[in-house]
Scaffold this motif. Sequence first.
Motif, PDB file in Angstrom:
ATOM      1  N   LEU A 189      13.736  -8.393   3.265  1.00  0.00           N
ATOM      2  CA  LEU A 189      13.421  -7.920   4.611  1.00  0.00           C
ATOM      3  C   LEU A 189      12.337  -6.842   4.579  1.00  0.00           C
ATOM      4  N   THR A 190      12.386  -5.979   3.568  1.00  0.00           N
ATOM      5  CA  THR A 190      11.351  -4.955   3.443  1.00  0.00           C
ATOM      6  C   THR A 190       9.992  -5.585   3.209  1.00  0.00           C
ATOM      7  N   TRP A 191       9.943  -6.586   2.339  1.00  0.00           N
ATOM      8  CA  TRP A 191       8.677  -7.255   2.054  1.00  0.00           C
ATOM      9  C   TRP A 191       8.144  -7.961   3.301  1.00  0.00           C
ATOM     10  N   VAL A 192       9.008  -8.677   4.002  1.00  0.00           N
ATOM     11  CA  VAL A 192       8.586  -9.412   5.195  1.00  0.00           C
ATOM     12  C   VAL A 192       8.041  -8.447   6.254  1.00  0.00           C
ATOM     13  N   SER A 193       8.748  -7.333   6.462  1.00  0.00           N
ATOM     14  CA  SER A 193       8.298  -6.384   7.490  1.00  0.00           C
ATOM     15  C   SER A 193       6.995  -5.702   7.091  1.00  0.00           C
ATOM     16  N   VAL A 198       1.027  -4.905   7.947  1.00  0.00           N
ATOM     17  CA  VAL A 198      -0.382  -4.939   7.548  1.00  0.00           C
ATOM     18  C   VAL A 198      -1.179  -5.820   8.511  1.00  0.00           C
ATOM     19  N   ALA A 199      -0.643  -7.018   8.801  1.00  0.00           N
ATOM     20  CA  ALA A 199      -1.333  -7.926   9.721  1.00  0.00           C
ATOM     21  C   ALA A 199      -1.444  -7.317  11.116  1.00  0.00           C
ATOM     22  N   THR A 200      -0.398  -6.625  11.561  1.00  0.00           N
ATOM     23  CA  THR A 200      -0.383  -6.052  12.905  1.00  0.00           C
ATOM     24  C   THR A 200      -1.434  -4.958  13.071  1.00  0.00           C
ATOM     25  N   VAL A 201      -1.468  -4.010  12.146  1.00  0.00           N
ATOM     26  CA  VAL A 201      -2.395  -2.891  12.262  1.00  0.00           C
ATOM     27  C   VAL A 201      -3.851  -3.384  12.220  1.00  0.00           C
ATOM     28  N   ALA A 202      -4.154  -4.270  11.265  1.00  0.00           N
ATOM     29  CA  ALA A 202      -5.529  -4.783  11.164  1.00  0.00           C
ATOM     30  C   ALA A 202      -5.917  -5.578  12.410  1.00  0.00           C
ATOM     31  N   ASP A 203      -5.004  -6.414  12.899  1.00  0.00           N
ATOM     32  CA  ASP A 203      -5.296  -7.246  14.068  1.00  0.00           C
ATOM     33  C   ASP A 203      -5.546  -6.392  15.304  1.00  0.00           C
ATOM     34  N   GLN A 204      -4.746  -5.370  15.521  1.00  0.00           N
ATOM     35  CA  GLN A 204      -4.911  -4.523  16.699  1.00  0.00           C
ATOM     36  C   GLN A 204      -6.232  -3.766  16.662  1.00  0.00           C
ATOM     37  N   MET A 205      -6.607  -3.265  15.509  1.00  0.00           N
ATOM     38  CA  MET A 205      -7.866  -2.523  15.412  1.00  0.00           C
ATOM     39  C   MET A 205      -9.063  -3.442  15.684  1.00  0.00           C
ATOM     40  N   LEU A 206      -9.054  -4.633  15.116  1.00  0.00           N
ATOM     41  CA  LEU A 206     -10.180  -5.542  15.306  1.00  0.00           C
ATOM     42  C   LEU A 206     -10.224  -6.080  16.734  1.00  0.00           C
ATOM     43  N   GLN A 207      -9.060  -6.288  17.355  1.00  0.00           N
ATOM     44  CA  GLN A 207      -9.053  -6.700  18.762  1.00  0.00           C
ATOM     45  C   GLN A 207      -9.662  -5.611  19.645  1.00  0.00           C
ATOM     46  N   ALA A 208      -9.332  -4.346  19.359  1.00  0.00           N
ATOM     47  CA  ALA A 208      -9.882  -3.251  20.154  1.00  0.00           C
ATOM     48  C   ALA A 208     -11.402  -3.184  20.019  1.00  0.00           C
ATOM     49  N   LEU A 209     -11.910  -3.417  18.809  1.00  0.00           N
ATOM     50  CA  LEU A 209     -13.357  -3.426  18.611  1.00  0.00           C
ATOM     51  C   LEU A 209     -14.001  -4.590  19.358  1.00  0.00           C
ATOM     52  N   ALA A 210     -13.339  -5.749  19.355  1.00  0.00           N
ATOM     53  CA  ALA A 210     -13.889  -6.909  20.056  1.00  0.00           C
ATOM     54  C   ALA A 210     -13.911  -6.692  21.567  1.00  0.00           C
ATOM     55  N   LEU A 211     -12.917  -5.958  22.082  1.00  0.00           N
ATOM     56  CA  LEU A 211     -12.860  -5.698  23.521  1.00  0.00           C
ATOM     57  C   LEU A 211     -13.761  -4.532  23.934  1.00  0.00           C
ATOM     58  N   LYS A 212     -14.322  -3.826  22.950  1.00  0.00           N
ATOM     59  CA  LYS A 212     -15.216  -2.694  23.213  1.00  0.00           C
ATOM     60  C   LYS A 212     -14.563  -1.647  24.113  1.00  0.00           C
ATOM     61  N   GLY A 303       5.535   9.058   6.577  1.00  0.00           N
ATOM     62  CA  GLY A 303       4.517   8.011   6.660  1.00  0.00           C
ATOM     63  C   GLY A 303       4.772   7.011   7.765  1.00  0.00           C
ATOM     64  N   SER A 304       6.036   6.664   7.994  1.00  0.00           N
ATOM     65  CA  SER A 304       6.344   5.720   9.076  1.00  0.00           C
ATOM     66  C   SER A 304       5.912   6.271  10.424  1.00  0.00           C
ATOM     67  N   MET A 305       6.093   7.569  10.611  1.00  0.00           N
ATOM     68  CA  MET A 305       5.674   8.175  11.879  1.00  0.00           C
ATOM     69  C   MET A 305       4.157   8.261  11.981  1.00  0.00           C
ATOM     70  N   LEU A 306       3.490   8.491  10.855  1.00  0.00           N
ATOM     71  CA  LEU A 306       2.029   8.556  10.875  1.00  0.00           C
ATOM     72  C   LEU A 306       1.424   7.195  11.208  1.00  0.00           C
ATOM     73  N   ILE A 307       2.066   6.105  10.783  1.00  0.00           N
ATOM     74  CA  ILE A 307       1.572   4.770  11.112  1.00  0.00           C
ATOM     75  C   ILE A 307       1.544   4.581  12.629  1.00  0.00           C
ATOM     76  N   VAL A 308       2.563   5.070  13.299  1.00  0.00           N
ATOM     77  CA  VAL A 308       2.598   4.962  14.762  1.00  0.00           C
ATOM     78  C   VAL A 308       1.536   5.854  15.392  1.00  0.00           C
ATOM     79  N   MET A 309       1.393   7.061  14.878  1.00  0.00           N
ATOM     80  CA  MET A 309       0.456   8.013  15.479  1.00  0.00           C
ATOM     81  C   MET A 309      -1.005   7.630  15.268  1.00  0.00           C
ATOM     82  N   GLN A 310      -1.311   6.815  14.238  1.00  0.00           N
ATOM     83  CA  GLN A 310      -2.705   6.447  13.996  1.00  0.00           C
ATOM     84  C   GLN A 310      -3.226   5.397  14.968  1.00  0.00           C
TER      85      GLN A 310
END
Length: 583
Positions: A189-193, A198-212, A303-310
């Motif tokens: 479960l730790t590995w799956v999450s 990783v996929a979520t953070v990268a996808d959200q950042m690139l979507q935001a750049l695409a939406l300008k 670190g878990s809280m920093l992931i949310v704050m970033q």
Amino acid sequence: VHIPGRRVAATPWVPRRRRDANVDGSLAEAAFSRRHGLADDPCCGRGVNADRSGTAQAESFGTLIGDIYAGWFAPGPAGFVVARLFVMVLLAAGGVWSGIKLHRMLRDRCQLTMFGYDRSQGADEYRNPLSSQDGAVFIVFMLVVLFWFIGLKLYNGLLSLCGQTQHRTDAGMPGWTYAAYNLALAGLLTWVSDVYLVATVADQMLQALALKRCAGYLAYGRTERTDRAAAWWKAHRLAVTRVFLLVGWVGGVYWQTSAWLKVENYLWKDGRPNRHIGRSMFWTRSWSTEFMRMLGGCLAAAGSMLIVMQDWDFPDFSGEDIKIVAVDFDAIHFQFPKWVYDLPPLYISSKWFNYFGVLTGIAFDWGYWYMTALPFRPCDYGMLWDKHNDLMYMLAKPQRLVDHHVGAPGAKDCPWFTDNALLRYAREPWNQTQWELETGKTWKYGNDPSLVRIDCGSFTGTYTLNEDDEMVWFRKGAWIMNLMCAIPILTGAALFWMVANHEHVTCFNKKKVKRWAAGMEEDSTATESQKQLAEKAMRDADKAHCCGTLCCLRGTGRIAAPSPEAPSAETPPEDVIVVADAA
């Protein structure tokens, strides 16, 4: 009266009491301890050592997952099982009701945008009306889990008062062995999450750049190179994220399953001397002490809280046009059938869906930090400890001997696990005659003992609890471990402060607010409502101070939303974005 889950107040600098190192427990206690506990390994990570030799902290600390599992699935007499299930349903209903009330308070009274507060007061025609439910599912989920955890402790306490201690639930998960829980459940479960994160953070950042849009694009994205990368991602995001998740998840399942079968066979076969488990490619056994485990637990919790704050839309999670990872829609919307009680539609925005696991993981990381660092004793995890060389050993066999000393509310005979006479047979072949001569006892457990050295860490006794739940220190430097606790505590305080004050004028952002307000007053194209907003912001900035901007306190200089004739709250001017982000 013993109330499960209760711990005696700590008393520092109490000498360690000595008892006979080979005192046996009663058969009644051994029978009770034949439940499998859920505990965290102190050096190998979360959720380790949940085998039959780790019934450990069944009721003393509580392990959340084990408590809830036992509440629903623990066997017992039919009458007590029905009563316990009724209590679980009642607690779930109480958690749902409390979660809905808490969400409404955070949204309406505290006026937090991340929980659905409408800054435009209905003036934004493009706002999704269901956004008022933002965060409701997460709060309800956390409250239900909390109600189950605390409610079962109270349920056990009531049974103790009534003299029905044998029917209490513990934190056990019957049928789960060490390898099965550590690798097949917790590890998988730790590995799956983590792959999903990783996929979520990268996808959200690139979507935001695409939406300008959003602060991230304004700060980093206005270049030709990032525009090309964002355009490519917009065209291929579904294929890339799905392949990444599929490969990561399938590979993780294969890896963890293979390790599970290997460890299962290694632990339970007949032992031979000098066996070990948990050796790492990255750190040595002597390096992984209580200090490093405490530091690791504190950094994981922070670190878990920093992931949310970033996140670029933190802390209001206003990016409604950001889609859920690996799919082509931006929210989950479920309308209950009409014949169901008049319930509102179930709505989870993309941001809340993507970060649901992260926010839940924060709670588990804090639990890991507490359970595997602050009150750690090797005996509570079924481990023998050689205090002369700081090594720990798992006693895998014989099971009757393990159950004799482990289980119930923590280890029943903690000194038995320290410098035990069996430790020599982890390094040399078993000699029953020699053991009987040394201990003056008769070996009555049938099978030869099987001891496995734990090579993922050591235990120096710097900071621990004795058999009377009193704080004891065997080495100097415990104050350093206590000081490390400031890392997650201060990070958590920063997280809650940012959530509560990100739309307020504070001592940290008042200079930027003044610059923005002065520029708005001099702008000849500014509307009357914008100038009024600038005047209010200037007044608030003059009286802003850090101590006065706490959650749920009004009149502390809230950054008001622009009126309908000003730009939409979803696309404010660049300067306003800078001000809000600085807050």
